[in-house]
Design a protein around this motif. Structure first.
Motif, PDB file in Angstrom:
ATOM      1  N   ARG A 182       0.736  -1.172   0.084  1.00 25.37           N
ATOM      2  CA  ARG A 182      -0.038  -0.096  -0.144  1.00 25.37           C
ATOM      3  C   ARG A 182       0.942   1.341  -0.062  1.00 25.37           C
ATOM      4  O   ARG A 182       1.613   1.466   1.020  1.00 25.37           O
ATOM      5  CB  ARG A 182      -0.978   0.054   1.396  1.00 25.37           C
ATOM      6  CG  ARG A 182      -1.847   1.416   1.265  1.00 25.37           C
ATOM      7  CD  ARG A 182      -2.718   1.086   2.459  1.00 25.37           C
ATOM      8  NE  ARG A 182      -3.420   2.555   2.618  1.00 25.37           N
ATOM      9  CZ  ARG A 182      -4.655   2.601   2.192  1.00 25.37           C
ATOM     10  NH1 ARG A 182      -5.131   1.773   1.192  1.00 25.37           N
ATOM     11  NH2 ARG A 182      -5.183   3.539   2.171  1.00 25.37           N
ATOM     12  N   VAL A 183       0.806   1.933  -1.118  1.00 23.79           N
ATOM     13  CA  VAL A 183       1.699   3.205  -1.032  1.00 23.79           C
ATOM     14  C   VAL A 183       0.899   4.367  -0.464  1.00 23.79           C
ATOM     15  O   VAL A 183      -0.292   4.855  -1.100  1.00 23.79           O
ATOM     16  CB  VAL A 183       1.837   3.725  -2.483  1.00 23.79           C
ATOM     17  CG1 VAL A 183       2.826   4.635  -2.730  1.00 23.79           C
ATOM     18  CG2 VAL A 183       2.779   2.399  -3.371  1.00 23.79           C
ATOM     19  N   GLU A 184       1.342   5.178   0.634  1.00 21.07           N
ATOM     20  CA  GLU A 184       0.922   6.178   1.171  1.00 21.07           C
ATOM     21  C   GLU A 184       1.210   7.475   0.434  1.00 21.07           C
ATOM     22  O   GLU A 184       2.461   7.834   0.377  1.00 21.07           O
ATOM     23  CB  GLU A 184       1.180   6.155   2.676  1.00 21.07           C
ATOM     24  CG  GLU A 184       0.537   4.909   3.233  1.00 21.07           C
ATOM     25  CD  GLU A 184      -0.891   4.988   3.616  1.00 21.07           C
ATOM     26  OE1 GLU A 184      -1.544   6.143   3.130  1.00 21.07           O
ATOM     27  OE2 GLU A 184      -1.497   4.110   3.975  1.00 21.07           O
ATOM     28  N   VAL A 185       0.376   8.264   0.024  1.00 22.07           N
ATOM     29  CA  VAL A 185       0.799   9.623  -0.508  1.00 22.07           C
ATOM     30  C   VAL A 185       1.575  10.205   0.391  1.00 22.07           C
ATOM     31  O   VAL A 185       2.587  11.248   0.110  1.00 22.07           O
ATOM     32  CB  VAL A 185      -0.604  10.546  -1.154  1.00 22.07           C
ATOM     33  CG1 VAL A 185      -0.180  11.515  -1.727  1.00 22.07           C
ATOM     34  CG2 VAL A 185      -1.173   9.666  -2.197  1.00 22.07           C
ATOM     35  N   ALA A 186       0.989  10.289   1.719  1.00 19.70           N
ATOM     36  CA  ALA A 186       2.028  11.066   2.694  1.00 19.70           C
ATOM     37  C   ALA A 186       3.631  10.661   2.726  1.00 19.70           C
ATOM     38  O   ALA A 186       4.404  11.682   3.001  1.00 19.70           O
ATOM     39  CB  ALA A 186       1.260  10.841   4.114  1.00 19.70           C
ATOM     40  N   ASP A 187       3.648   9.671   2.515  1.00 18.44           N
ATOM     41  CA  ASP A 187       5.104   9.311   2.471  1.00 18.44           C
ATOM     42  C   ASP A 187       5.887   9.698   1.259  1.00 18.44           C
ATOM     43  O   ASP A 187       6.854  10.152   1.321  1.00 18.44           O
ATOM     44  CB  ASP A 187       5.250   7.593   2.548  1.00 18.44           C
ATOM     45  CG  ASP A 187       4.691   6.977   3.724  1.00 18.44           C
ATOM     46  OD1 ASP A 187       4.717   7.680   4.844  1.00 18.44           O
ATOM     47  OD2 ASP A 187       4.390   5.505   3.785  1.00 18.44           O
ATOM     48  N   LEU A 188       5.097   9.677   0.054  1.00 18.36           N
ATOM     49  CA  LEU A 188       5.947  10.223  -1.249  1.00 18.36           C
ATOM     50  C   LEU A 188       5.971  11.649  -1.028  1.00 18.36           C
ATOM     51  O   LEU A 188       6.957  12.224  -1.327  1.00 18.36           O
ATOM     52  CB  LEU A 188       4.930  10.074  -2.280  1.00 18.36           C
ATOM     53  CG  LEU A 188       4.592   8.340  -2.820  1.00 18.36           C
ATOM     54  CD1 LEU A 188       3.610   8.231  -3.697  1.00 18.36           C
ATOM     55  CD2 LEU A 188       5.833   7.582  -3.151  1.00 18.36           C
ATOM     56  N   ALA A 189       4.993  12.366  -0.477  1.00 20.20           N
ATOM     57  CA  ALA A 189       5.142  13.759  -0.354  1.00 20.20           C
ATOM     58  C   ALA A 189       6.039  14.205   0.661  1.00 20.20           C
ATOM     59  O   ALA A 189       7.049  15.081   0.351  1.00 20.20           O
ATOM     60  CB  ALA A 189       3.809  14.436   0.333  1.00 20.20           C
ATOM     61  N   ARG A 190       6.443  13.227   1.965  1.00 24.27           N
ATOM     62  CA  ARG A 190       7.452  13.764   2.778  1.00 24.27           C
ATOM     63  C   ARG A 190       8.779  13.395   2.040  1.00 24.27           C
ATOM     64  O   ARG A 190       9.676  14.215   2.319  1.00 24.27           O
ATOM     65  CB  ARG A 190       7.214  12.649   3.943  1.00 24.27           C
ATOM     66  CG  ARG A 190       8.374  12.872   5.138  1.00 24.27           C
ATOM     67  CD  ARG A 190       8.021  12.272   6.424  1.00 24.27           C
ATOM     68  NE  ARG A 190       7.547  10.763   5.959  1.00 24.27           N
ATOM     69  CZ  ARG A 190       6.285  10.322   6.196  1.00 24.27           C
ATOM     70  NH1 ARG A 190       5.236  10.969   6.180  1.00 24.27           N
ATOM     71  NH2 ARG A 190       6.338   8.790   6.071  1.00 24.27           N
TER      72      ARG A 190
END
Length: 288
Positions: free
Chosen positions: A19-27
């Motif tokens: 599961r890819v979290e957009v929050a992780d990518l943005a961080r």
């Protein structure tokens, strides 16, 4: 900014089976989720969620054709709760079901892995300024319309024509600050910015006056705005301005977009061929 965005893309690629979290990518990209989604859509031409879906199903297709795992195992590994759900998603991208693809060795579609780079043409100069505004009211008429990327938007044209001239005069008389006069406003857009998704379109003014009860109104909080100037063929120059802001200006400047209405003050030539415009985008400085 582009280097960090590519680091986020590397992280996404390593975790396609999770599961890819957009929050992780943005961080990883050192920006907000809101701005990350908008930057990705502007640069890639498709929403982030659609890119992830296509990449997963590209990788899954290679596993299907390899024939070493069951279709259910492949489905579960790529986040689908059942073989049926996987089959529907697989068919929507590849045009055939996974079972048929495995049996026949059918030709399948592939979504290449994306990376981003900035191409500097040097042929145009983007004129802009960043200004702070106190809180204000947006007052006028609004309608929910589909998003059109190029050419005239028939829904907007019909909506503006439906507003009687006396109402337009009353709205325009309320204008008491920049951007002056009638503005065209986009708000509550879908995060994907995909063609055909809906937005709130306003034909109104920016004002500190108390809104009349019979007009649509929305309070807008104080904040910073990046103001871009453009002149050119109507409506293409205005639509390209939005694209250029997100694909050229944001990657090269220490700002990111923030939630809020986007204000366009356009003055079209009498023959309707050209327009001069100011585009106001709500922004915030990226923390050092």
């Amino acid at each position: 900014m582009l280097e960090r965005l590519n680091e986020a893309m590397d992280h996404l690629e390593r975790h396609l089976d999770q599961r890819v979290e957009v929050a992780d990518l943005a961080r990883i990209a050192t920006t907000s989720e809101y701005h990350f989604r908008r930057m990705f859509s502007a640069l890639a031409g498709i929403p982030l969620s659609e890119y992830v879906r296509r990449r997963r199903l590209t990788v899954a297709a290679a596993e299907v054709l390899a024939g070493e795992a069951t279709l259910l195992d492949i489905a579960v590994r790529h986040g689908y709760g059942s073989a049926e759900a996987f089959g529907r998603a697989f068919r929507s991208v590849h045009g055939v079901g996974p079972g048929e693809a495995r049996r026949t060795g059918a030709a399948l579609r592939s979504q290449p892995r994306m990376s981003f780079r900035l191409v500097v043409e040097g042929s145009t100069t983007m004129r802009y300024r960043v200004t702070d505004k106190p809180d204000f009211h947006l007052v006028g008429r609004k309608a929910r319309v589909p998003l059109v990327h190029e050419g005239m938007n028939p829904a907007i044209v019909a909506f503006v024509r439906s507003i009687d001239p006396e109402t337009v005069r009353r709205i325009e008389a309320l204008s008491d600050q920049e951007p002056a006069g009638i503005v065209n406003v986009s708000d509550r857009l879908d995060e994907s910015r995909a063609e055909g998704t809906e937005l709130d379109y306003w034909h109104g003014v920016v004002t500190s006056a108390e809104p009349p009860a019979d007009l649509d109104a929305m309070p807008v909080a104080a904040g910073s705005w990046a103001v871009f100037e453009s002149s050119g063929e109507f409506p293409q120059a205005l639509q390209y301005l939005w694209r250029d802001v997100f694909t050229e200006w944001f990657p090269a400047n220490p700002y990111r977009s923030r939630p809020g209405p986007e204000l366009l003050r356009a003055r079209v030539s009498p023959d309707g061929a050209r327009a001069d415009a100011e585009l106001w985008i709500p922004v915030e400085r990226i923390p050092a």
